[in-house]
Design an enzyme around this catalytic site. Structure first.
Site, PDB file in Angstrom:
ATOM      1  N   LYS A 115       3.798  21.490 -61.542  1.00 49.88           N
ATOM      2  CA  LYS A 115       5.241  21.678 -61.317  1.00 49.88           C
ATOM      3  C   LYS A 115       5.591  21.606 -59.842  1.00 49.88           C
ATOM      4  O   LYS A 115       6.678  21.155 -59.484  1.00 49.88           O
ATOM      5  CB  LYS A 115       5.722  22.998 -61.936  1.00 49.88           C
ATOM      6  CG  LYS A 115       5.557  23.000 -63.459  1.00 49.88           C
ATOM      7  CD  LYS A 115       6.767  23.466 -64.215  1.00 49.88           C
ATOM      8  CE  LYS A 115       6.600  23.053 -65.667  1.00 49.88           C
ATOM      9  NZ  LYS A 115       7.469  23.619 -66.620  1.00 49.88           N
ATOM     10  N   LYS A 197       0.983  14.727 -72.002  1.00 51.13           N
ATOM     11  CA  LYS A 197       1.547  15.585 -73.056  1.00 51.13           C
ATOM     12  C   LYS A 197       3.045  15.295 -73.237  1.00 51.13           C
ATOM     13  O   LYS A 197       3.745  15.028 -72.257  1.00 51.13           O
ATOM     14  CB  LYS A 197       1.248  17.037 -72.670  1.00 51.13           C
ATOM     15  CG  LYS A 197       2.373  18.030 -72.821  1.00 51.13           C
ATOM     16  CD  LYS A 197       1.968  19.421 -72.398  1.00 51.13           C
ATOM     17  CE  LYS A 197       3.105  20.020 -71.571  1.00 51.13           C
ATOM     18  NZ  LYS A 197       3.749  21.180 -72.056  1.00 51.13           N
ATOM     19  N   LYS A 200       9.424  18.265 -72.670  1.00 50.47           N
ATOM     20  CA  LYS A 200      10.888  18.195 -72.740  1.00 50.47           C
ATOM     21  C   LYS A 200      11.498  17.804 -71.392  1.00 50.47           C
ATOM     22  O   LYS A 200      12.652  17.430 -71.335  1.00 50.47           O
ATOM     23  CB  LYS A 200      11.493  19.474 -73.313  1.00 50.47           C
ATOM     24  CG  LYS A 200      11.072  20.788 -72.711  1.00 50.47           C
ATOM     25  CD  LYS A 200      11.777  21.882 -73.501  1.00 50.47           C
ATOM     26  CE  LYS A 200      11.003  23.163 -73.629  1.00 50.47           C
ATOM     27  NZ  LYS A 200      10.859  23.948 -72.415  1.00 50.47           N
TER      28      LYS A 200
END
Ligand code: ATP
Ligand code: LTN
Length: 336
Positions: A115, A197, A200
């Protein structure tokens, strides 16, 4: 233990639109386990602000997520479905646990590394501290089991380490939780890049199928899914795209990937893709209908939110007071 039952805790962030990865990897297991445990399912809106959010949008998504919890089959009269930001104990316990967590441990978290690479202009302390707030979520309710997708395993291990460290110093304060990771669907990959993966927050909407996608969009995205030139349907590492489709199909139908592989033996990729779309739509259509009903029933959802916030507040305070006493905080005077 609550009412003689073991405790389950899990949560999801109200960022982006939920994908079938979130559903098949986590939420589906939540529903399957709900009758066995005393359950807390949290909308972790405090975690969401570790990435910059539009306030009105965050509020809208958080409510939608809570409605999706109910629509997916969780009974809000039995399981406690609530917003993290409604229960002050999450932040209070997180602060205490911060003082029992090492920088080196947080530095090793792969989600933080991913992130912070993705949001290089906003590497805030909250993003670094994210796993401690998550540990607080879980330990606050003395959870025995935490159903999550495989990407959260590292955070669960850290939660166990923090709990054990605290228990070694102060006696048996926290239940040390076990992760629950389903056998099928624990890691659904992007339809456009089976090495990554399904997420969203992916910029390419074709890589993800969203829970609120209509049937034609689902069919179109499945048909466009990246496969290979082998021309054979096999469940193996050499065919990651095809294996991902078999995983989705298995998770939707309850079959094992090996059974699914047999079922499509000798068929073309088009047949598999259409079957995957059909199995997904069979789940998504009723879920979407229920979300629309809940959207229309504001008073019911408001009541659920109020009652469950109260319930979560009650159980969390029990743990929090115990912890505060252990670390040496003075007893609180009663304040009206
Ligand atoms: P983001 O892209 O915003 O980081 P996310 O899609 O990874 O979000 P989270 O809110 O971090 O979703 O995760 C919610 C739950 O869904 C977690 O238990 C996580 O393990 C699970 N999950 C997320 N993506 C997948 C996936 N592709 N396959 C299986 N489980 C998943
Ligand atoms: N980090 C989790 C969301 C989350 C969570 C939790 C999951 C926050 N607190 C407690 C299980 C238990 C994620 O899925 N990204």
């Amino acid at each position: 233990m609550i009412n003689g039952n073991k405790v389950l805790f899990s949560g999801m962030q109200a960022t982006g639109s939920l994908t079938i990865g979130n559903y098949l990897g986590a939420m589906k297991n939540w529903v399957a386990l709900a009758d066995e445990f005393e359950c807390f399912y949290c909308v972790v809106d405090m975690h969401s602000i570790t990435i910059r959010q539009d306030p009105a949008e965050l509020r809208r998504r958080a409510r939608k997520l809570l409605q999706i919890y109910i629509a997916a089959g969780l009974d809000p009269e039995k399981s406690c479905l609530y917003y993290q930001s409604h229960v002050s104990g999450h932040a209070e316990l997180a602060w205490i646990l911060n003082c029992f967590t090492y920088m080196g441990e947080l530095n090793r978290m792969t989600q933080f590394k991913d992130k912070s690479a993705k949001h290089a202009d906003n590497i805030n302390a909250g993003l670094f501290d994210y796993p401690v707030l998550m540990a607080a979520d879980i330990l606050l309710f003395q959870a025995d089991v935490v159903p999550v997708g495989v990407d959260q395993k590292q955070h669960l291990e850290l939660t166990r380490t923090i709990a054990e460290r605290f228990n070694n110093l102060y006696g048996d304060v926290f239940t040390v939780p076990e992760p629950y990771i389903g056998k099928v669907g624990a890691k659904i990959m992007s339809l456009q890049d089976p090495a990554r993966k399904m997420s969203k927050s992916d910029e390419n909407p074709n890589g993800s199928i969203y829970l609120l996608d209509d049937p034609d969009t689902v069919a179109r995205k499945c048909r466009r899914a990246v496969t290979d030139s082998e021309g054979m349907i096999r469940y193996c590492a050499e065919q990651p795209g095809v294996s991902n489709l078999l995983d989705i199909y298995s998770a939707c139908t309850g079959k094992t990937p090996q059974e699914a592989e047999k079922e499509f033996d000798g068929q073309g990729y088009g047949v598999l893709k259409d079957a995957v779309a059909e199995s997904l739509n069979a789940i998504l259509q009723p879920l979407q209908k229920r979300v629309a009903e809940l959207e229309a029933d504001k008073a019911y959802v408001d009541r659920i939110i109020r009652d469950n916030a109260e319930k979560a507040q009650y159980y969390s305070t029990k743990t929090l007071r115990k912890v505060q006493k252990k670390v040496g905080f003075p007893e609180r005077p009663r304040i009206k």
